[in-house]
Write a protein that holds these residues in place. Sequence first.
Motif, mmCIF file in Angstrom:
data_model
loop_
_atom_site.group_PDB
_atom_site.id
_atom_site.type_symbol
_atom_site.label_atom_id
_atom_site.label_comp_id
_atom_site.label_asym_id
_atom_site.label_seq_id
_atom_site.Cartn_x
_atom_site.Cartn_y
_atom_site.Cartn_z
ATOM 1 N N TRP A 102 0.820 -1.204 0.000
ATOM 2 C CA TRP A 102 0.000 0.000 0.000
ATOM 3 C C TRP A 102 0.863 1.269 0.000
ATOM 4 N N THR A 103 1.939 1.315 0.787
ATOM 5 C CA THR A 103 2.780 2.509 0.898
ATOM 6 C C THR A 103 3.409 2.871 -0.440
ATOM 7 N N SER A 104 3.996 1.866 -1.104
ATOM 8 C CA SER A 104 4.650 2.140 -2.381
ATOM 9 C C SER A 104 3.628 2.566 -3.437
ATOM 10 N N LEU A 105 2.441 1.954 -3.406
ATOM 11 C CA LEU A 105 1.415 2.323 -4.366
ATOM 12 C C LEU A 105 0.936 3.756 -4.130
ATOM 13 N N PHE A 106 0.744 4.110 -2.876
ATOM 14 C CA PHE A 106 0.316 5.461 -2.532
ATOM 15 C C PHE A 106 1.377 6.487 -2.959
ATOM 16 N N ALA A 107 2.661 6.184 -2.684
ATOM 17 C CA ALA A 107 3.739 7.078 -3.088
ATOM 18 C C ALA A 107 3.791 7.212 -4.607
ATOM 19 N N GLY A 108 3.556 6.105 -5.313
ATOM 20 C CA GLY A 108 3.559 6.143 -6.775
ATOM 21 C C GLY A 108 2.454 7.031 -7.320
ATOM 22 N N VAL A 109 1.263 6.935 -6.727
ATOM 23 C CA VAL A 109 0.146 7.775 -7.173
ATOM 24 C C VAL A 109 0.459 9.249 -6.949
ATOM 25 N N LEU A 110 1.036 9.564 -5.788
ATOM 26 C CA LEU A 110 1.408 10.946 -5.512
ATOM 27 C C LEU A 110 2.463 11.443 -6.509
ATOM 28 N N PHE A 111 3.428 10.570 -6.824
ATOM 29 C CA PHE A 111 4.488 10.958 -7.748
ATOM 30 C C PHE A 111 3.926 11.235 -9.138
ATOM 31 N N ILE A 112 3.071 10.341 -9.615
ATOM 32 C CA ILE A 112 2.483 10.523 -10.942
ATOM 33 C C ILE A 112 1.633 11.788 -10.983
ATOM 34 N N GLY A 113 0.872 12.041 -9.917
ATOM 35 C CA GLY A 113 0.061 13.253 -9.870
ATOM 36 C C GLY A 113 0.913 14.503 -9.913
ATOM 37 N N ALA A 114 2.050 14.493 -9.190
ATOM 38 C CA ALA A 114 2.935 15.650 -9.176
ATOM 39 C C ALA A 114 3.540 15.885 -10.561
ATOM 40 N N VAL A 115 3.961 14.810 -11.224
ATOM 41 C CA VAL A 115 4.540 14.939 -12.563
ATOM 42 C C VAL A 115 3.507 15.505 -13.529
ATOM 43 N N GLN A 116 2.283 15.033 -13.435
ATOM 44 C CA GLN A 116 1.229 15.527 -14.322
ATOM 45 C C GLN A 116 0.984 17.017 -14.108
#
Length: 324
Positions: free
Chosen positions: A269-283
């Motif tokens: 869950w932690t890595s998935l949550f961090a990944g979603v935040l990262f993708i959102g920031a890049v977008q």
Amino acid sequence: MGREADPTTELSVVIPMYNEVEALPVLVSRLRPVLDGLGVPYELVAVDDGSTDGTAELLGAFRLGWPELRVIGLRRNSGHQAALTAGLDRAVGAYVVSLDADLQDPPEKIPEMLALARGEELDIVYGVRADRASDSGFKRWTAGLYYRLVRRLAGPSVPAHAGDFRLLSRAAVDALKALPDQQRVYRLLVPWLGFPSGQVTYERAPRAAGRSKYPLGRMIRLAVDSVTGFSAAPLRLATWLGGFAFLVCLGLMVYTLGAHVLGHTVAGWTSLFAGVLFIGAVQLICVGLLGEYVARIYTALQNRPTYFVGHDTAEQTQEAARRS
């Protein structure tokens, strides 16, 4: 609309001014002896950028005893680069020097600039700051970062630590006036012209009086205009960020499938949550970069003037002479 060049005027000095009532007396006391001592016909073009502190009235008082002083009043505050554009558009001299009113750039260097331009047949002479000890540590650091960035994007022709203190020939001024750019950054536009150029160096002094007209917000805006106006590198950065984000997503997909096979879905869950935040920031970064370029296109399509002149004392004098 600019005026036609006057072959009898050797030098025009353009000074944008915004709320400089404290610095103006010191500026006049240092600048007038320099210009009078040149022994050539000149004009001083003071561009009042919608001042609200009595700068316009003080300029009018100085003009009573200084016929070479010409005052251009803008209808509203349009910004430093727009005020500088107004002065360059209306200056009539064979050579044009741009100078700020705060006296951090010494007017005593003008004769040296003019002599260098004449002697070596140069169209541009830059005033380069050899010493910025009067600036704060943060200002020196951000200035160094800015010049490294723009030299990397716009090319090494951009002189390091050269601001808006420069001399231009009539040919260079006319070339600038022909450019369609609306959000102008002259410290990049002038080197881009490719005219023969030279440099004079000087030590940057503290402000004579008043407060800086370039706080952090305007410095950031200048940096953004410089980058987006002269390079498509941010768009390429957005592409590379998108590619990197795709690789991260691919890695997370592999990790998620592996966790599902091993029955460790909660642990991911932690890595998935961090990944979603990262993708959102890049977008968001990519959308913001695209927005900057779309805004420049929108401004260019509007084609609105960057300034409106309320009065020009030279035109008023000519009109009075015609009526008499």
